[in-house]
Scaffold this motif. Structure first.
Motif, PDB file in Angstrom:
ATOM      1  N   GLN A  34       8.285   8.562   3.703  1.00  0.00           N
ATOM      2  CA  GLN A  34       7.886   9.783   4.753  1.00  0.00           C
ATOM      3  C   GLN A  34       6.572   9.449   5.366  1.00  0.00           C
ATOM      4  N   ARG A  35       5.591   8.842   4.236  1.00  0.00           N
ATOM      5  CA  ARG A  35       4.524   8.575   4.855  1.00  0.00           C
ATOM      6  C   ARG A  35       4.277   7.290   5.862  1.00  0.00           C
ATOM      7  N   ASP A  36       5.379   6.329   5.437  1.00  0.00           N
ATOM      8  CA  ASP A  36       5.344   5.282   6.492  1.00  0.00           C
ATOM      9  C   ASP A  36       5.965   5.813   7.775  1.00  0.00           C
ATOM     10  N   ARG A  37       6.961   6.607   7.753  1.00  0.00           N
ATOM     11  CA  ARG A  37       7.190   7.316   9.158  1.00  0.00           C
ATOM     12  C   ARG A  37       6.027   7.904   9.873  1.00  0.00           C
ATOM     13  N   GLU A  38       5.234   8.525   9.151  1.00  0.00           N
ATOM     14  CA  GLU A  38       4.161   9.484   9.822  1.00  0.00           C
ATOM     15  C   GLU A  38       2.957   8.207  10.058  1.00  0.00           C
ATOM     16  N   GLY A  39       3.023   6.857   9.754  1.00  0.00           N
ATOM     17  CA  GLY A  39       1.962   5.995  10.004  1.00  0.00           C
ATOM     18  C   GLY A  39       0.917   6.281   9.140  1.00  0.00           C
ATOM     19  N   LEU A  40       0.846   6.809   7.672  1.00  0.00           N
ATOM     20  CA  LEU A  40      -0.339   7.094   7.148  1.00  0.00           C
ATOM     21  C   LEU A  40      -0.190   6.033   5.786  1.00  0.00           C
ATOM     22  N   MET A  41       0.265   4.894   6.005  1.00  0.00           N
ATOM     23  CA  MET A  41       0.372   3.816   4.808  1.00  0.00           C
ATOM     24  C   MET A  41      -1.024   3.090   4.687  1.00  0.00           C
ATOM     25  N   ASP A  42      -1.310   2.766   3.711  1.00  0.00           N
ATOM     26  CA  ASP A  42      -2.412   1.991   3.065  1.00  0.00           C
ATOM     27  C   ASP A  42      -1.646   0.599   2.629  1.00  0.00           C
ATOM     28  N   LEU A  43      -2.329  -0.254   2.398  1.00  0.00           N
ATOM     29  CA  LEU A  43      -1.709  -1.534   1.668  1.00  0.00           C
ATOM     30  C   LEU A  43      -1.033  -1.209   0.185  1.00  0.00           C
ATOM     31  N   PRO A  44      -2.026  -0.819  -0.531  1.00  0.00           N
ATOM     32  CA  PRO A  44      -1.258  -0.355  -2.126  1.00  0.00           C
ATOM     33  C   PRO A  44       0.006   0.495  -1.864  1.00  0.00           C
ATOM     34  N   SER A  45      -0.047   1.592  -0.850  1.00  0.00           N
ATOM     35  CA  SER A  45       1.237   2.023  -0.839  1.00  0.00           C
ATOM     36  C   SER A  45       2.347   1.383  -0.187  1.00  0.00           C
ATOM     37  N   GLU A  46       2.064   0.577   0.665  1.00  0.00           N
ATOM     38  CA  GLU A  46       3.106  -0.203   1.354  1.00  0.00           C
ATOM     39  C   GLU A  46       3.597  -1.234   0.344  1.00  0.00           C
ATOM     40  N   LEU A  47       2.618  -1.765  -0.520  1.00  0.00           N
ATOM     41  CA  LEU A  47       3.163  -2.705  -1.520  1.00  0.00           C
ATOM     42  C   LEU A  47       4.106  -2.061  -2.643  1.00  0.00           C
ATOM     43  N   ARG A  48       3.916  -0.905  -2.825  1.00  0.00           N
ATOM     44  CA  ARG A  48       4.701  -0.017  -3.861  1.00  0.00           C
ATOM     45  C   ARG A  48       5.845   0.271  -3.279  1.00  0.00           C
ATOM     46  N   LEU A  49       5.891   0.556  -2.076  1.00  0.00           N
ATOM     47  CA  LEU A  49       7.220   0.806  -1.352  1.00  0.00           C
ATOM     48  C   LEU A  49       8.049  -0.327  -1.247  1.00  0.00           C
ATOM     49  N   LEU A  50       7.517  -1.204  -0.933  1.00  0.00           N
ATOM     50  CA  LEU A  50       8.347  -2.741  -1.041  1.00  0.00           C
ATOM     51  C   LEU A  50       8.889  -2.838  -2.368  1.00  0.00           C
ATOM     52  N   GLU A  51       8.021  -2.752  -3.443  1.00  0.00           N
ATOM     53  CA  GLU A  51       8.510  -2.927  -4.685  1.00  0.00           C
ATOM     54  C   GLU A  51       9.736  -2.179  -5.188  1.00  0.00           C
ATOM     55  N   LEU A  52       9.492  -0.882  -4.831  1.00  0.00           N
ATOM     56  CA  LEU A  52      10.789   0.057  -5.071  1.00  0.00           C
ATOM     57  C   LEU A  52      11.959  -0.201  -4.515  1.00  0.00           C
ATOM     58  N   TYR A  53      11.689  -0.782  -3.039  1.00  0.00           N
ATOM     59  CA  TYR A  53      12.904  -1.226  -2.203  1.00  0.00           C
ATOM     60  C   TYR A  53      13.434  -2.300  -2.722  1.00  0.00           C
ATOM     61  N   VAL A  54      12.678  -3.314  -3.126  1.00  0.00           N
ATOM     62  CA  VAL A  54      13.444  -4.462  -3.713  1.00  0.00           C
ATOM     63  C   VAL A  54      14.073  -4.057  -4.949  1.00  0.00           C
TER      64      VAL A  54
END
Length: 113
Positions: A34-54
Motif C-alpha cells: 500500500q505504501r509503495d502504491r502511494e509513493g511513500l517508500m524508503d529504502l529499508p521498506s523497499e528492501l523488506r518488501l522485496l525480501e517478502l516478495y522473494v
C-alpha cells in the motif's frame, strides 16, 4: 505470459495468508505494498518488501524469479532509437493564425476610423 498464481491459505485465526508467509508477514506485505502504491517508500521498506516478495514467489519451483538464459528463438531486446524532435502541431498553427487574424482586424479597424 502466464497468469499469476495467487497462492494463499487460511491461518489458524481464519485470516488469508499469502503462500509460505506467516500471518504477520502477510500483514506487513500488504502494508508495504500500500505504501509503495502511494509513493511513500524508503529504502529499508523497499528492501523488506522485496525480501517478502522473494519469499512468497520463490516458494514455487514453477515461478522462477528470472530465467537463467534466454529462450531459443527469442531475440534479445534491441535498444530503442531516439525519437525525432517533435515539430509544431497543427493546433499551434491554428492558434497563431487566430492571433494574426485578430491583430489584422484590429489594425484595419484603427485605419478605418
Amino acid at each position: 505470459m502466464q497468469p499469476i498464481d495467487f497462492r494463499y491459505r487460511l491461518s489458524d485465526q481464519g485470516r488469508i495468508v499469502l503462500g509460505p508467509l506467516s500471518s504477520e508477514e502477510t500483514v506487513e506485505f500488504e502494508l508495504l505494498s500500500q505504501r509503495d502504491r502511494e509513493g511513500l517508500m524508503d529504502l529499508p521498506s523497499e528492501l523488506r518488501l522485496l525480501e517478502l516478495y522473494v519469499k512468497y514467489v520463490g516458494s514455487s519451483a514453477e515461478a522462477p524469479l528470472a530465467p537463467s538464459r534466454p529462450a531459443r528463438g527469442v531475440e534479445p531486446a534491441r535498444p530503442r532509437r531516439p525519437r525525432p524532435p517533435r515539430t509544431a502541431r497543427a493546433s499551434n498553427y491554428i492558434v497563431s493564425m487566430i492571433v494574426i487574424a485578430s491583430v489584422s482586424f484590429t489594425l484595419i479597424a484603427l485605419l478605418v476610423s
